[in-house]
Each structure stands twice: as structure tokens, then as C-alpha cells.
Design an enzyme around this catalytic site. Structure first.
Site, PDB file in Angstrom:
ATOM      1  CB  THR A 150      -0.823   0.030   1.307  1.00 61.41           C
ATOM      2  OG1 THR A 150      -1.586  -1.155   1.370  1.00 61.41           O
ATOM      3  CG2 THR A 150      -1.710   1.251   1.398  1.00 61.41           C
ATOM      4  N   GLY A 180      -8.777  -4.958   2.756  1.00 60.62           N
ATOM      5  CA  GLY A 180      -7.685  -4.967   3.735  1.00 60.62           C
ATOM      6  C   GLY A 180      -7.802  -3.814   4.724  1.00 60.62           C
ATOM      7  N   GLY A 204      -3.163  -6.757   5.542  1.00 57.83           N
ATOM      8  CA  GLY A 204      -4.320  -6.082   6.123  1.00 57.83           C
ATOM      9  C   GLY A 204      -5.030  -6.903   7.182  1.00 57.83           C
TER      10      GLY A 204
END
Ligand code: GLY
Length: 315
Positions: A150, A180, A204
Site C-alpha cells: 500500500t 484490507g 491487512g
């Protein structure tokens, strides 16, 4: 003071652009959105926006969130498809009093109705990687789960306002509808302009067990520096999760406080980019160190060259 910190090397070009904005007194929200859009638009990053890797069915479902540290306004999308910049949709949603976290078709419809760019986000390269993986899984019974890097950003501007945000295509080969930590307040991100903010990357499913972004902000409120708060939250939770749940997935967090001080902690090798009024934009590499500390070193040219080669390697 101003400052901005973001997860992974991939955020660096965005941080450089954000620096130019923040020196000209741009808002933290604008600088953050620019940083994340830069990552979303780059086709060779496989875990965010255009070029991101799809779910099990070959559909690219994306998650994103935006939080304003002055007002606590939050907007988020999960499982959004065919939208060029999920972070911009999340930011717009943060202005809504109700219905500010939208999923799936509802999120995509909101983006269309509000004039956001609609785009096929699955690149031929990402599709090829997916096809190859489907074949490999069929042949060797491999676990389908793979990367999930991310982009998470925390920004502070000269007006003492802060913002936090994330954008991710989530786990490669995820089940349809899987979400997530990235769009979840407290897990993927959290910010309070009177304290500081944090943002996460990693698995996540495990990050949301510890609400680590909120935990870091809470520890900073109690007086810890961003680095001490990151170290304590990440390593204590990683150990606790291993003890109670059996294992801890990979996770890494970045934090910035209202004074522009920053911190990072991680249970795997992790890169990040940071700039402040006093520090030129730079990429660092972090690793878990001894006694629940983090070893942070400047990135080497050798590492950067190998990275460039890896992300552009023929499929
Ligand atoms: N951290 C991104 C995800 O697990 O989806």
C-alpha cells in the site's frame, strides 16, 4: 514546519512533487493527494492504482482512504473498479456527512456521478502476471496470496494542518470483495493535527487486528516521539500476535507528528520516502533491529538499480 512521509520507494517521486507544493504553502491534503496520485498513475507499481494486480477473477478492485486531521473527516472506498484515482474519490467522500465510506458498485457509481476519470485500470502487463499466476497455481497448488504494498502517507503543512491517506489494490489474487486495512480508519491510517498521524502497509488481515495506526497516534498523544511510538506499537504487537494467534504477517508503519518529527517501524525489510522543511526528500531502508528498535539507513544506488530492473522485468 511542514513534512511528509510515505510508505515504499514507489512514493518518492510523489514526495518530491509534494515538497515543491508544501514549500509554497499548499495544504497537507493537496500534497498528500498529489503524492498518492503519482503512485496510482504509474503503471509499473503492481499494488496501487493503474498497473495494480487483480483479484482471483482478474478484476482490479482498489481500496483508498483520506483523513483530515483538523476535522477528523474521513472518506473511503473499497473494491472500487475502473476509476483512475481512488484517493481523489476518497477525499471527495470525506466531505460527505453521510455515506462517506462506499464499497464496490456504490463507490464506482459515486466516482462516475461526481466526474472522476473512469479508466480501465488493468494493464496488459498486470493481466499477463495474473494469467501466469493462475497457471502456476493450477500446476503447483501454490498459495494464491502475494504482494500487497500500500502507499500510505501522512502530511503536515505550514498552516499546522495534517492529513493521512492510503491507496492499494490489496492482496494479489484476493477473493472478490476482500478488503484490507487500507480504507479502515485506525488500521490503515489515522491523523489528528493536534498530535500527529500514522499510515500502514502490510498484511491487512493482521494490521486490522492491532489498529496500529490509531495505536501509534495514541502513543504519540501520551508523549512518545513518532519513532518510539512506531517501535513500541509494531514490535509489541508483532510479538503479541505471534504469541496469541500463532504468527504475524508482514507490516510496516510510518508516522509524523505535528512538529514534523517522523518515525518508522517494520517487521520486514521496508523502504520509505520522507521530506520535511529541514530534510531534502530521501528514500531510506528500514529493518527490524535489536531490542524492539528499527535500523534505518539511506538507500543505496545498488538497491535502487535492482528495484528499477525488477519492476520493469519482462513478464
Ligand atoms: N495493506 C493492504 C491490504 O492488506 O490490502
Amino acid at each position: 514546519m511542514w513534512g511528509i512521509i510515505a510508505t515504499w520507494r514507489m512514493a518518492h517521486d510523489g514526495i518530491v512533487a509534494a515538497k515543491e507544493m508544501l514549500t509554497k504553502k499548499a495544504t497537507a491534503g493537496d500534497a498528500l493527494e498529489t503524492t498518492i496520485k503519482t503512485v496510482e498513475n504509474y503503471p509499473f507499481y503492481k499494488s496501487v492504482g493503474y498497473g495494480g494486480l487483480p483479484n482471483e477473477q482478474g478484476i482490479l478492485e482498489m481500496d483508498a482512504a483520506f483523513m483530515d486531521g483538523d476535522t477528523y473527516k474521513i472518506g473511503a472506498v473499497a473494491g472500487i473498479v475502473d476509476v483512475a484515482n481512488p484517493i481523489s474519490v476518497a477525499r471527495k467522500l470525506s466531505e460527505e456527512k453521510f455515506n462517506s465510506f462506499r464499497i464496490g458498485q456504490g463507490a464506482t457509481e459515486y466516482a462516475m456521478l461526481n466526474g472522476f476519470e473512469i479508466k480501465n485500470m488493468l494493464t496488459p502487463r498486470a493481466r499477463k502476471i495474473w494469467e501466469k499466476r493462475v497457471e502456476e497455481i493450477a500446476k503447483s497448488n501454490l498459495s494464491p496470496y502475494d504482494g500487497h504494498d500500500t502507499v500510505g502517507v501522512v502530511a503536515l503543512d505550514e498552516h499546522n494542518s495534517m492529513a493521512a491517506g492510503t491507496s492499494s489494490s490489496g492482496l494479489f489474487m484476493k477473493k472478490r470483495g476482500r478488503v484490507g486495512d487500507s480504507p479502515l480508519s485506525g488500521s490503515g491510517f489515522y491523523v489528528d493535527s493536534e498530535i500527529g498521524g500514522a499510515a500502514a502497509t502490510g498484511l491487512g488481515e493482521d494490521l486490522m487486528k492491532g489498529c496500529l495506526s490509531y495505536e501509534i497516534v495514541r502513543l504519540m498523544k501520551e508523549g512518545m516521539s513518532p519513532q518510539a511510538a512506531c517501535d513500541y506499537a509494531v514490535y509489541e504487537f508483532s510479538d503479541r500476535l505471534t504469541k496469541r494467534y500463532g504468527k504475524a504477517g508482514a507490516f510496516s508503519l510510518v508516522a509524523l507528528d505535528k512538529k514534523g518529527r517522523w518515525g518508522v517501524a517494520t517487521n520486514v525489510e521496508f523502504t520509505f520516502s520522507v521530506a520535511t522543511k529541514d530534510e531534502e526528500p530521501a528514500i531510506y531502508i528500514a529493518n527490524p533491529g535489536p531490542n524492539q528498535t528499527t535500523v534505518i539507513e539511506p538507500i543505496t544506488q545498488e538497491w535502487l538499480d535492482a528495484y528499477e530492473k525488477r519492476i520493469k522485468a519482462p513478464v
